[in-house]
Design an enzyme around this catalytic site. Structure first.
Site, PDB file in Angstrom:
ATOM      1  CB  SER A 124     -54.587 -56.073  21.509  1.00 47.04           C
ATOM      2  OG  SER A 124     -53.845 -57.089  20.912  1.00 47.04           O
ATOM      3  CE1 TYR A 148     -55.088 -52.546  16.769  1.00 45.70           C
ATOM      4  CE2 TYR A 148     -53.585 -54.363  17.247  1.00 45.70           C
ATOM      5  CZ  TYR A 148     -54.843 -53.778  17.338  1.00 45.70           C
ATOM      6  OH  TYR A 148     -55.838 -54.435  18.030  1.00 45.70           O
ATOM      7  CE  LYS A 152     -56.602 -51.639  20.047  1.00 52.63           C
ATOM      8  NZ  LYS A 152     -57.946 -51.067  20.145  1.00 52.63           N
TER       9      LYS A 152
HETATM   10  P1  NAD Z   1     -63.494 -54.305  13.103  1.00 55.87           P
HETATM   11  O1  NAD Z   1     -62.669 -53.546  12.137  1.00 55.87           O
HETATM   12  O2  NAD Z   1     -64.354 -55.391  12.590  1.00 55.87           O
HETATM   13  O3  NAD Z   1     -64.422 -53.292  13.938  1.00 55.87           O
HETATM   14  C1  NAD Z   1     -64.037 -51.981  14.257  1.00 55.87           C
HETATM   15  C2  NAD Z   1     -65.183 -51.066  13.860  1.00 55.87           C
HETATM   16  O4  NAD Z   1     -64.841 -49.722  14.191  1.00 55.87           O
HETATM   17  C3  NAD Z   1     -65.490 -51.089  12.360  1.00 55.87           C
HETATM   18  O5  NAD Z   1     -66.883 -51.302  12.189  1.00 55.87           O
HETATM   19  C4  NAD Z   1     -65.057 -49.700  11.858  1.00 55.87           C
HETATM   20  O6  NAD Z   1     -65.867 -49.261  10.790  1.00 55.87           O
HETATM   21  C5  NAD Z   1     -65.221 -48.873  13.119  1.00 55.87           C
HETATM   22  N1  NAD Z   1     -64.375 -47.684  13.208  1.00 55.87           N
HETATM   23  C6  NAD Z   1     -63.022 -47.595  13.085  1.00 55.87           C
HETATM   24  N2  NAD Z   1     -62.616 -46.339  13.304  1.00 55.87           N
HETATM   25  C7  NAD Z   1     -63.728 -45.600  13.580  1.00 55.87           C
HETATM   26  C8  NAD Z   1     -63.969 -44.247  13.903  1.00 55.87           C
HETATM   27  N3  NAD Z   1     -62.968 -43.365  13.976  1.00 55.87           N
HETATM   28  N4  NAD Z   1     -65.241 -43.843  14.132  1.00 55.87           N
HETATM   29  C9  NAD Z   1     -66.266 -44.724  14.065  1.00 55.87           C
HETATM   30  N5  NAD Z   1     -66.103 -46.027  13.760  1.00 55.87           N
HETATM   31  C10 NAD Z   1     -64.853 -46.452  13.520  1.00 55.87           C
HETATM   32  O7  NAD Z   1     -62.513 -54.837  14.248  1.00 55.87           O
HETATM   33  P2  NAD Z   1     -62.758 -55.863  15.439  1.00 55.87           P
HETATM   34  O8  NAD Z   1     -61.992 -57.087  15.152  1.00 55.87           O
HETATM   35  O9  NAD Z   1     -64.205 -55.967  15.716  1.00 55.87           O
HETATM   36  O10 NAD Z   1     -62.011 -55.099  16.605  1.00 55.87           O
HETATM   37  C11 NAD Z   1     -62.686 -54.283  17.536  1.00 55.87           C
HETATM   38  C12 NAD Z   1     -61.683 -53.705  18.507  1.00 55.87           C
HETATM   39  O11 NAD Z   1     -61.001 -54.771  19.155  1.00 55.87           O
HETATM   40  C13 NAD Z   1     -60.606 -52.841  17.857  1.00 55.87           C
HETATM   41  O12 NAD Z   1     -60.320 -51.753  18.703  1.00 55.87           O
HETATM   42  C14 NAD Z   1     -59.424 -53.777  17.770  1.00 55.87           C
HETATM   43  O13 NAD Z   1     -58.208 -53.082  17.776  1.00 55.87           O
HETATM   44  C15 NAD Z   1     -59.604 -54.606  19.032  1.00 55.87           C
HETATM   45  N6  NAD Z   1     -58.947 -55.924  18.964  1.00 55.87           N
HETATM   46  C16 NAD Z   1     -59.251 -56.777  17.933  1.00 55.87           C
HETATM   47  C17 NAD Z   1     -58.599 -58.010  17.857  1.00 55.87           C
HETATM   48  C18 NAD Z   1     -58.882 -58.966  16.720  1.00 55.87           C
HETATM   49  O14 NAD Z   1     -58.081 -59.864  16.494  1.00 55.87           O
HETATM   50  N7  NAD Z   1     -59.999 -58.847  15.989  1.00 55.87           N
HETATM   51  C19 NAD Z   1     -57.658 -58.381  18.819  1.00 55.87           C
HETATM   52  C20 NAD Z   1     -57.390 -57.499  19.868  1.00 55.87           C
HETATM   53  C21 NAD Z   1     -58.051 -56.267  19.919  1.00 55.87           C
HETATM   54  N1  UFG Z   2     -50.302 -67.511  10.497  1.00 59.04           N
HETATM   55  C1  UFG Z   2     -49.863 -68.307   9.461  1.00 59.04           C
HETATM   56  N2  UFG Z   2     -50.320 -68.045   8.206  1.00 59.04           N
HETATM   57  C2  UFG Z   2     -51.206 -67.052   7.940  1.00 59.04           C
HETATM   58  C3  UFG Z   2     -51.652 -66.231   9.009  1.00 59.04           C
HETATM   59  C4  UFG Z   2     -51.165 -66.488  10.271  1.00 59.04           C
HETATM   60  O1  UFG Z   2     -49.058 -69.228   9.655  1.00 59.04           O
HETATM   61  O2  UFG Z   2     -51.593 -66.852   6.769  1.00 59.04           O
HETATM   62  C5  UFG Z   2     -49.828 -67.798  11.872  1.00 59.04           C
HETATM   63  C6  UFG Z   2     -49.057 -66.654  12.509  1.00 59.04           C
HETATM   64  O3  UFG Z   2     -47.692 -66.733  12.171  1.00 59.04           O
HETATM   65  C7  UFG Z   2     -49.341 -66.879  13.995  1.00 59.04           C
HETATM   66  C8  UFG Z   2     -50.761 -67.472  13.992  1.00 59.04           C
HETATM   67  O4  UFG Z   2     -50.976 -67.978  12.680  1.00 59.04           O
HETATM   68  O5  UFG Z   2     -48.467 -67.857  14.502  1.00 59.04           O
HETATM   69  C9  UFG Z   2     -51.836 -66.439  14.313  1.00 59.04           C
HETATM   70  O6  UFG Z   2     -51.677 -65.328  13.439  1.00 59.04           O
HETATM   71  P1  UFG Z   2     -52.795 -64.184  13.308  1.00 59.04           P
HETATM   72  O7  UFG Z   2     -52.331 -63.235  12.261  1.00 59.04           O
HETATM   73  O8  UFG Z   2     -54.133 -64.804  13.135  1.00 59.04           O
HETATM   74  O9  UFG Z   2     -52.809 -63.512  14.756  1.00 59.04           O
HETATM   75  P2  UFG Z   2     -51.644 -62.773  15.582  1.00 59.04           P
HETATM   76  O10 UFG Z   2     -51.515 -63.495  16.876  1.00 59.04           O
HETATM   77  O11 UFG Z   2     -50.434 -62.579  14.780  1.00 59.04           O
HETATM   78  O12 UFG Z   2     -52.289 -61.339  15.805  1.00 59.04           O
HETATM   79  C10 UFG Z   2     -53.628 -61.166  16.274  1.00 59.04           C
HETATM   80  C11 UFG Z   2     -54.183 -59.831  15.775  1.00 59.04           C
HETATM   81  C12 UFG Z   2     -53.439 -58.694  16.434  1.00 59.04           C
HETATM   82  C13 UFG Z   2     -53.486 -58.850  17.915  1.00 59.04           C
HETATM   83  C14 UFG Z   2     -52.921 -60.188  18.331  1.00 59.04           C
HETATM   84  C15 UFG Z   2     -53.018 -60.416  19.818  1.00 59.04           C
HETATM   85  O13 UFG Z   2     -54.043 -59.729  14.376  1.00 59.04           O
HETATM   86  O14 UFG Z   2     -54.074 -57.494  16.099  1.00 59.04           O
HETATM   87  O15 UFG Z   2     -53.661 -61.229  17.668  1.00 59.04           O
HETATM   88  O16 UFG Z   2     -54.326 -60.287  20.251  1.00 59.04           O
HETATM   89  F1  UFG Z   2     -52.747 -57.869  18.468  1.00 59.04           F
END
Ligand code: NAD
Ligand code: UFG
Length: 330
Positions: A124, A148, A152
């Protein structure tokens, strides 16, 4: 190739399974469904018109993981499985460290045991902390403000040390910026439990009138209009970034930003949402959210130069597709 996709029933994993199948790979999903639904696996097959194998297992369980490696000749692993809610990680640090670190250890060990040398990891942009934008892969990582984010950074470190000790292990660490949007079919997308923490799902639920109005967390940041700036990336582009990473794995650890390289403020995003969908989002300005940074966007040139991948879809595509999924989603 036979690709083991952990967390393949989740938001980014499901879109990546569709992209892998379209590129001709076979997919084996391992997911414990903690944050996803079994129906998503059927929807992946419906979109791709191909079968996938599904194992409902916890990937911290090394015996269950080894069984998959024994049943299939796995060529590569894409490790998405993880817990990802920043706030929850502060309340339940041990769950986050255990799940996100042990899963990486178990999978890396299984790769060694079964001689699998291709590994793609979901990291991330949060690992950059409050660096100066744009974030470049060569920057020193800064402490994140939550467990969290630390899981990472630690997983990146574990995979880096593993590759150092095993020269044939090829690892691609993908640092995602802000994934949003959904597949154009409207069948798969982001469906968070409870009130969303992230901006786009909050906005789509306000548009659907499930939530009354958006609270914008601060309008006094040093940005274009005072609201937080992020690099939103369409989840379908992000999925294709994984296919590109898998196809370009070389020995050692290589880290890539997956973003568009373009920052969008909160106010700009809700304006784009209105332009794309003709829906005005009511909002109020509230206090800054603790732990937020002002700006986060990628220098996306390394992925373009080395993987031949760049994002194609823009903020209007993201708003349109996110809304289509929310409308269809019960
Ligand atoms: P998500 O929660 O939709 O998907 C994660 C999946 O992993 C889920 O289906 C959950 O059931 C499964 N899971 C969790 N722990 C498990 C375990 N121990 N064994 C088997 N399955 C398990 O999340 P996502 O948004 O698709 O994110 C996927 C990956 O990308 C994650 O590692 C997350 O940290 C990373 N990531 C996500 C974002 C974001 O904003 N969505 C940003 C940066 C990184
Ligand atoms: N925001 C609002 N109101 C809301 C939600 C968010 O104003 O209800 C604003 C936040 O302050 C930020 C922007 O919208 O300025 C984006 O916020 P998000 O919560 O959508 O995303 P973040 O950048 O805070 O975090 C996300 C994921 C993290 C990841 C990060 C970088 O949630 O897990 O992006 O990849 F680490």
């Amino acid at each position: 190739m036979n690709i083991l996709v952990t967390g393949g029933a989740g938001y980014i994993g499901s879109h990546t399974c569709v992209a892998l199948l379209a590129a001709g790979h076979s997919v084996i999903i391992a997911d414990n469904l903690r944050n996803s639904k079994r129906e998503t696996v059927a929807k992946i097959m419906q979109i791709a018109v191909k079968e996938v194998a599904f194992y409902e297992i916890d990937v911290t369980d090394s015996r269950a993981v080894d069984e998959i490696f024994m049943n299939y000749k796995i060529d590569g692993v894409i490790h998405f499985a993880g817990l990802k809610a920043v706030g929850e990680s502060i309340e339940m640090p041990l769950d986050y460290y255990y799940n996100n670190i042990v899963s990486t250890l178990v999978l890396a060990k299984a790769c060694q045991k079964f001689n699998v040398n291709k590994f793609v990891f979901s990291s991330s942009a949060t690992v950059y902390g409050d660096n100066t934008v744009p974030f470049v892969e060569t920057m020193d990582l800064l402490p994140t403000t939550n467990p969290y984010g630390e899981t990472k950074s630690m997983s990146e470190r574990i995979l880096t040390d593993t590759a150092k000790a095993n020269p044939s292990f090829s690892v691609s660490i993908l640092r995602y910026f802000n994934p949003v949007g959904a597949h154009e079919s409207g069948l798969i997308g982001e469906a968070p439990n409870g009130v969303p923490n992230n901006l786009m799902p909050y906005v789509t639920q306000v548009a659907k009138r499930k939530l009354e109005k958006l609270r914008i967390f601060g309008n006094d940041y040093p940005t274009v209009d005072g609201t937080g700036v992020r690099d939103y990336i369409h989840v379908v582009d992000l999925a294709e970034g994984h296919v590109a990473a898998l196809g370009n794995l070389i020995n050692g650890v290589h880290t890539y930003n997956l973003g568009t390289g373009k920052g969008t403020s909160v106010l700009e995003l809700i304006k784009a949402f209105d332009q794309a969908n003709n829906i005005k989002i009511p909002y109020e300005i509230s206090d800054r959210r603790p732990g937020d940074i002002a700006s986060c966007y990628a220098d996306a040139s390394k992925a373009k130069n080395e993987l031949g991948w760049e994002a194609r879809l823009n903020i209007y595509d993201m708003c349109r597709d996110a809304w289509r999924f929310e409308k269809n989603h019960k």
